[in-house]
Design an enzyme around this catalytic site. Structure first.
Site, PDB file in Angstrom:
ATOM      1  N   PRO A   1       0.811  -1.224   0.000  1.00  0.00           N
ATOM      2  CA  PRO A   1       0.000   0.000   0.000  1.00  0.00           C
ATOM      3  C   PRO A   1       0.847   1.278   0.000  1.00  0.00           C
ATOM      4  O   PRO A   1       0.347   2.342  -0.359  1.00  0.00           O
ATOM      5  CB  PRO A   1      -0.812  -0.111   1.302  1.00  0.00           C
ATOM      6  CG  PRO A   1      -0.791  -1.555   1.661  1.00  0.00           C
ATOM      7  CD  PRO A   1       0.518  -2.084   1.163  1.00  0.00           C
TER       8      PRO A   1
ATOM      9  N   GLU B   1       2.972  -9.026   8.152  1.00  0.00           N
ATOM     10  CA  GLU B   1       3.318  -7.597   8.217  1.00  0.00           C
ATOM     11  C   GLU B   1       4.228  -7.186   7.060  1.00  0.00           C
ATOM     12  O   GLU B   1       4.695  -6.056   7.004  1.00  0.00           O
ATOM     13  CB  GLU B   1       3.984  -7.263   9.558  1.00  0.00           C
ATOM     14  CG  GLU B   1       3.115  -7.515  10.779  1.00  0.00           C
ATOM     15  CD  GLU B   1       1.776  -6.789  10.720  1.00  0.00           C
ATOM     16  OE1 GLU B   1       1.765  -5.590  10.415  1.00  0.00           O
ATOM     17  OE2 GLU B   1       0.740  -7.444  10.955  1.00  0.00           O
TER      18      GLU B   1
ATOM     19  N   ARG C   1      -1.623  -7.463 -21.037  1.00  0.00           N
ATOM     20  CA  ARG C   1      -2.417  -7.042 -22.194  1.00  0.00           C
ATOM     21  C   ARG C   1      -1.788  -5.897 -22.975  1.00  0.00           C
ATOM     22  O   ARG C   1      -2.241  -5.563 -24.060  1.00  0.00           O
ATOM     23  CB  ARG C   1      -3.873  -6.779 -21.815  1.00  0.00           C
ATOM     24  CG  ARG C   1      -4.106  -5.691 -20.820  1.00  0.00           C
ATOM     25  CD  ARG C   1      -5.509  -5.761 -20.247  1.00  0.00           C
ATOM     26  NE  ARG C   1      -6.552  -5.449 -21.212  1.00  0.00           N
ATOM     27  CZ  ARG C   1      -6.738  -4.271 -21.789  1.00  0.00           C
ATOM     28  NH1 ARG C   1      -5.924  -3.285 -21.523  1.00  0.00           N
ATOM     29  NH2 ARG C   1      -7.727  -4.086 -22.639  1.00  0.00           N
TER      30      ARG C   1
ATOM     31  N   ASP D   1      -8.847   1.398 -25.452  1.00  0.00           N
ATOM     32  CA  ASP D   1      -9.315   1.241 -24.087  1.00  0.00           C
ATOM     33  C   ASP D   1      -9.576   2.525 -23.368  1.00  0.00           C
ATOM     34  O   ASP D   1      -8.966   3.533 -23.621  1.00  0.00           O
ATOM     35  CB  ASP D   1      -8.229   0.584 -23.234  1.00  0.00           C
ATOM     36  CG  ASP D   1      -8.232  -0.884 -23.417  1.00  0.00           C
ATOM     37  OD1 ASP D   1      -9.224  -1.395 -23.921  1.00  0.00           O
ATOM     38  OD2 ASP D   1      -7.234  -1.493 -23.049  1.00  0.00           O
TER      39      ASP D   1
HETATM   40  N1  4GY Z   1      -3.201  -2.131  -1.565  1.00  0.00           N
HETATM   41  N2  4GY Z   1      -1.584  -2.451  -3.221  1.00  0.00           N
HETATM   42  C1  4GY Z   1      -1.436  -3.835  -1.559  1.00  0.00           C
HETATM   43  C2  4GY Z   1      -1.707  -4.542  -0.306  1.00  0.00           C
HETATM   44  C3  4GY Z   1      -0.984  -6.328   1.173  1.00  0.00           C
HETATM   45  C4  4GY Z   1       1.072  -6.964   4.243  1.00  0.00           C
HETATM   46  C5  4GY Z   1       2.594  -6.357   2.404  1.00  0.00           C
HETATM   47  C6  4GY Z   1      -2.158  -2.763  -2.063  1.00  0.00           C
HETATM   48  O1  4GY Z   1      -0.564  -3.274  -3.420  1.00  0.00           O
HETATM   49  N3  4GY Z   1      -0.463  -4.112  -2.427  1.00  0.00           N
HETATM   50  O2  4GY Z   1      -2.653  -4.259   0.384  1.00  0.00           O
HETATM   51  N4  4GY Z   1      -0.835  -5.518   0.003  1.00  0.00           N
HETATM   52  C7  4GY Z   1       0.149  -6.149   2.125  1.00  0.00           C
HETATM   53  C8  4GY Z   1      -0.084  -7.049   3.289  1.00  0.00           C
HETATM   54  C9  4GY Z   1       2.354  -7.248   3.576  1.00  0.00           C
HETATM   55  C10 4GY Z   1       1.456  -6.431   1.446  1.00  0.00           C
END
Ligand code: 4GY
Length: 252
Positions: free
Chosen positions: A90, A117, A155, A170
């Site tokens: 994230p 984590e 794609r 697209d």
């Molecule tokens: N949102 N975008 C995401 C995600 C899970 C703990 C690291 C997201 O890309 N990845 O939520 N990933 C986490 C869970 C470890 C990845």
């Protein structure tokens, strides 16, 4: 394009890549997707891959050793060089059509899918070239995001979409939302297909579609319009919409 995916759950990737366009791309050898179980590179007796965090706190952290070992193996397999190494998290750079287009030019991609984590920070610092986020929410692992990115990137690889379909038409390719699509029957439960699409006049159809794209974009995602190069005709169409709304007094 060759894609290596490092994950603790390789089975998650089986059915998504065993259907439709991605399956065809793999069969046509335009794409090779290889999953690697990080656990296979754990050296300890119980083949564990995670441990408690230094400094305390909840959750488990995926340790550096199996990932580094796994990357050493991959690098060797690839004659010393790895392409881009992408971590799904994230905190990463927001994914976009532009990003997909860029990755579509690469020969080799490696995806790191974390769980719990996530990885020890040294993995990110040393091994990762790209950190990508697919949106502002937290999932249980990087596997689903990796599938999203692989699908969008695949794609863009020449030949993956059939000759008939093309990525250039697209949504987002030109920065606008897509126009509506219709197929047979011409009338269904009282709803009819717009006459223009049956007119056979390709110039007018192109204009209508462009206009629909513009209208949808300004209605649903107006912020996208600031990133798009608008033609004179586009501006005239938007101007027309604006004066129409003003006449209705819906907008001042
Ligand atoms: N949102 N975008 C995401 C995600 C899970 C703990 C690291 C997201 O890309 N990845 O939520 N990933 C986490 C869970 C470890 C990845």
């Amino acid at each position: 394009m060759k894609i290596d995916i490092l994950t603790l759950f390789p089975q998650m990737f089986e059915s998504p890549f065993d259907a439709s366009i991605i399956k065809r791309a793999i069969d046509k050898k335009l794409l090779e997707i290889n999953t690697i179980n990080i656990r296979d590179f754990s050296q300890n007796k119980h083949h564990t891959v995670d441990d408690t965090p230094f400094g305390g706190g909840a959750g488990m952290v995926m340790g550096p050793e199996p990932v580094f070992e796994c990357m050493d193996y991959l690098r060797e397999q690839r004659g010393g060089e790895l392409g881009r190494v992408i971590m799904m998290c994230p905190q990463g750079e927001p994914f976009s059509q532009g990003y997909a287009k860029e990755l579509g030019k690469e020969q080799h991609l490696v995806f790191l899918c974390g769980h719990y984590e996530g990885f020890d920070e040294r993995v990110r610092e040393t091994l990762v070239t790209d950190e990508i986020s697919i949106g502002d929410y937290v999932l249980t692992g990087g596997e689903l995001p990796a599938m999203v990115v692989v699908d969008a990137v695949a794609r863009m690889v020449p030949g993956v979409l059939g000759e008939a379909a093309s990525a250039e038409e697209d949504s987002f390719y030109n920065g606008l939302l897509e126009h509506p699509h219709y197929t047979k029957p011409r009338e269904y439960r009282g709803q009819v297909v717009p006459d223009i699409l049956l007119s056979g006049h390709h110039g007018n159809i192109r204009k209508w579609r462009r206009r629909q794209s513009l209208l949808r974009t300004i209605e649903r995602r107006p912020e996208l319009l600031t990133q798009v190069e608008l033609t004179k005709e586009d501006k005239a169409a938007l101007q027309e919409l604006l004066s129409y709304l003003q006449a209705l007094d819906l907008k001042k």
